[in-house]
Design a protein around this motif. Structure first.
Motif, PDB file in Angstrom:
ATOM      1  N   LEU A   1      33.750  41.277  44.500  1.00  0.00           N
ATOM      2  CA  LEU A   1      34.470  40.074  44.096  1.00  0.00           C
ATOM      3  C   LEU A   1      34.682  39.168  45.304  1.00  0.00           C
ATOM      4  N   LYS A   2      34.329  37.908  45.143  1.00  0.00           N
ATOM      5  CA  LYS A   2      34.471  36.931  46.217  1.00  0.00           C
ATOM      6  C   LYS A   2      35.739  36.093  46.064  1.00  0.00           C
ATOM      7  N   ASN A   3      36.297  36.078  44.860  1.00  0.00           N
ATOM      8  CA  ASN A   3      37.502  35.282  44.597  1.00  0.00           C
ATOM      9  C   ASN A   3      38.560  36.185  43.982  1.00  0.00           C
ATOM     10  N   PHE A   4      39.672  36.322  44.660  1.00  0.00           N
ATOM     11  CA  PHE A   4      40.786  37.155  44.183  1.00  0.00           C
ATOM     12  C   PHE A   4      42.050  36.601  44.806  1.00  0.00           C
ATOM     13  N   ILE A   5      43.175  36.859  44.186  1.00  0.00           N
ATOM     14  CA  ILE A   5      44.400  36.169  44.601  1.00  0.00           C
ATOM     15  C   ILE A   5      45.577  37.142  44.587  1.00  0.00           C
ATOM     16  N   ILE A   6      46.471  36.986  45.547  1.00  0.00           N
ATOM     17  CA  ILE A   6      47.781  37.626  45.507  1.00  0.00           C
ATOM     18  C   ILE A   6      48.826  36.531  45.674  1.00  0.00           C
ATOM     19  N   ARG A   7      49.805  36.514  44.773  1.00  0.00           N
ATOM     20  CA  ARG A   7      50.830  35.469  44.800  1.00  0.00           C
ATOM     21  C   ARG A   7      52.191  36.086  44.490  1.00  0.00           C
ATOM     22  N   ASP A   8      53.231  35.328  44.812  1.00  0.00           N
ATOM     23  CA  ASP A   8      54.586  35.736  44.461  1.00  0.00           C
ATOM     24  C   ASP A   8      54.860  35.403  42.996  1.00  0.00           C
TER      25      ASP A   8
END
Length: 271
Positions: A223-230
């Motif tokens: 995976l080239k696009n992944f996200i961690i957010r609050d």
């Protein structure tokens, strides 16, 4: 000016716009002088061209590749993996199933999401991690926008219903939600918090054989696009906003509980 009408009324509208001129022409010859009936008839024959001003609306349900019943019944859990726990090289996330054939079904589903490829540069497999606070995290896995398939569904519908039709594409997606409490697990916290600093996240499925966890395929997804957010981030997607963290314990059938404990013990020993 265009008139938008639901597609289910298309036959009625077309029939009406054809019958009215025919009836009007017939009546005009019986009730009007000839010199008046001819221009009136010509005027009525123009009415069918009004059809070009009508746009018929159709709804298309586009279903993303869905899981099998086995995938829903025999999902055991997840695990992070890495080549080096100090540098977090080759960081990855694996979803574990009870049986190899179920892992194959899951692998095939994810591969279908990504159009048969293992490298996902377009976020066809969406991977979202959410910081819930107090060491808790949620991870969501679901199909991305997959615009190619949506465009294909729309173009196919236009071929069937005509180029002047308006297609409303409704998307049905399956999603997986995983909830974790890493408040006392520094290694797993380190893994998930490393996401902003890596360029590629490995993603795979596994199964249990003789008490050991094995990956179904050596060619896991990249995976080239992944996200961690609050959780408080205003940019959270619709799925993430709608589903909050839930207690991850006690959700599996009792028949799987002892096996999960055994697998987790082996994972800890191999970490």
């Amino acid at each position: 000016m265009k008139f938008k009408i639901q597609g289910k009324h298309r036959f009625f509208v077309r029939a009406l716009l054809v019958l009215i001129p025919l009836l009007s022409i017939a009546l005009s010859f019986f009730s009007l002088p000839l010199e008046v009936a001819v221009p009136v008839s010509i005027a009525f024959t123009i009415i069918p061209f009004v059809l070009d001003r009508f746009v018929f609306i159709y709804g298309v349900l586009h279903v993303m590749p869905m899981p099998t019943q086995g995938m829903l019944s025999h999902r055991l859990g997840t695990s992070w993996f890495t080549e080096n726990t100090d540098t977090i090289d080759e960081l990855g996330f694996v979803i574990i199933f009870k049986y190899k054939d179920v892992a194959k079904e899951a692998y095939d589903m994810f591969k279908a999401w990504n159009y048969g490829k293992v490298i996902d540069a377009s976020e066809n497999i969406a991977f979202r991690a959410i910081r819930e606070g107090d060491g808790k995290y949620s991870v969501f896995v679901y199909p991305g926008d997959r615009t190619e398939s949506l465009q294909y569904s729309e173009s196919l519908a236009k071929e069937i219903h005509g180029p002047s039709s308006h297609i409303n594409v409704i998307v049905a997606k399956f999603y997986m939600q995983f909830c974790f409490d890493y408040s006392s697990d520094e290694l797993k916290t380190k893994c998930i918090e490393s996401m902003p600093y890596i360029s590629e996240l490995l993603f795979n499925v596994g199964y249990v054989e003789a008490g050991e966890v094995k990956t179904y395929s050596k060619r896991g997804f990249r995976l080239k696009n992944f996200i961690i957010r609050d959780r408080s981030d205003s940019k959270l997607g619709e799925i993430e906003r709608r589903l909050s963290w839930d207690d991850p314990t006690g959700k599996l059938p009792e028949i799987n509980q002892s096996l999960v404990e055994k697998v987790n013990k082996r994972l800890q020993e191999n970490t």
